[in-house]
Design a protein around this motif. Structure first.
Motif, PDB file in Angstrom:
ATOM      1  N   ALA A 166       0.818  -1.219   0.000  1.00  0.00           N
ATOM      2  CA  ALA A 166       0.000   0.000   0.000  1.00  0.00           C
ATOM      3  C   ALA A 166       0.855   1.274   0.000  1.00  0.00           C
ATOM      4  CB  ALA A 166      -0.964  -0.006   1.183  1.00  0.00           C
ATOM      5  N   GLU A 170       0.746   4.176  -2.875  1.00  0.00           N
ATOM      6  CA  GLU A 170       0.509   5.585  -2.569  1.00  0.00           C
ATOM      7  C   GLU A 170       1.617   6.480  -3.112  1.00  0.00           C
ATOM      8  OE1 GLU A 170      -2.206   6.998  -1.329  1.00  0.00           O
ATOM      9  OE2 GLU A 170      -3.096   4.999  -1.403  1.00  0.00           O
ATOM     10  N   HIS A 171       2.810   5.933  -3.204  1.00  0.00           N
ATOM     11  CA  HIS A 171       3.930   6.700  -3.766  1.00  0.00           C
ATOM     12  C   HIS A 171       3.723   6.980  -5.248  1.00  0.00           C
ATOM     13  CE1 HIS A 171       8.089   7.807  -4.807  1.00  0.00           C
ATOM     14  NE2 HIS A 171       7.976   6.945  -5.797  1.00  0.00           N
TER      15      HIS A 171
END
Length: 245
Positions: A166, A170-171
């Motif tokens: 996750a 998100e990066h």
């Protein structure tokens, strides 16, 4: 008189020195205790690295359930207790292996931040996925290690998703959205685009052995890798060109 002076100089040069020279390989200012500490620290680092490599191979080849800490220790000819000293349980050792693999990927992506901001967002985004491709080619057990853990109900998958997958997603999501705003990626769910790129960039490592037997193409060949990356990029370039006409 000259002979007596020469004699005194010779006796002085022949006399044993009261200052002990520093051992080779250690600065004169470094104490023996500090030198031993350095060696012990390096030995611990080397031991952990050997354990991690052996554990990766064990987990990838056998899966978590069949993997054994005793077998991991045997792979590197270490006592079983040495492994458990560093990693108390098999779960902790598995997590350490996963974190080590993805830490390398994160570091590669961090280095991509130094890419010139004058480049298109899509090019910067692709450079990160290309780094992932190159990493998987250098670590051929990576996909095998992960594939054993991604079936539904796997007790390690929630930890893997929460702590590693996750955050990596998100990066990349903001960059995917930026590429869509830029027009270099079509509209669509950015999460799906992430998995499309992961799938595309996993082909040379996942199908490398098959490609060699069926077509005589080696995924370890840098020219083949470059050709494949250009092919992936051209898919989107062709899409953008057709839309611009």
């Amino acid at each position: 008189m000259k002979e007596s002076i020469h004699s005194v100089k010779k006796e002085a040069s022949d006399a044993p020195s009261t200052r002990e020279p520093a051992p080779l390989g250690r600065p004169a200012s470094e104490s023996p205790g500090r030198g031993r500490l350095r060696k012990e620290q390096q030995r611990s680092i080397d031991t952990r690295k050997a354990i991690m490599d052996a554990a990766l191979a064990e987990f990838a080849e056998k899966g978590f359930a069949a993997a054994s800490i005793r077998e991991i220790a045997a792979r590197v000819e270490l006592p079983h207790t040495t492994v458990t000293h560093h990693y108390k349980t098999k779960d902790l050792l598995w997590q350490a292996v996963a974190d080590d693999l993805f830490s390398t990927i994160r570091n590669l992506w961090e280095s991509e931040k130094n890419v010139s901001k004058s480049e298109k967002v899509f090019d910067r985004l692709m450079s990160e996925y290309v780094s992932f491709l190159e990493f998987t080619l250098e670590h051929p057990l990576f996909h095998q290690f992960l594939a054993r853990e991604k079936w539904p109900g796997n007790p390690r998958l929630p930890w893997l998703a929460r702590n590693i997958l996750a955050p990596l997603l998100e990066h990349l999501l903001p960059e995917i959205r930026a590429a869509q705003s830029e027009g270099s990626l079509p509209a669509g769910n950015p999460i799906l685009f992430h998995y499309v790129f992961l799938a595309l960039m996993s082909v040379p490592s996942i199908f490398g052995a098959e490609m060699e037997f069926t077509a005589g193409m080696k995924s370890s060949n840098p020219l083949l890798v470059s050709e494949y990356i250009a092919l992936v990029k051209s898919i989107f370039s062709a899409k953008n060109s057709s839309e611009g006409q």
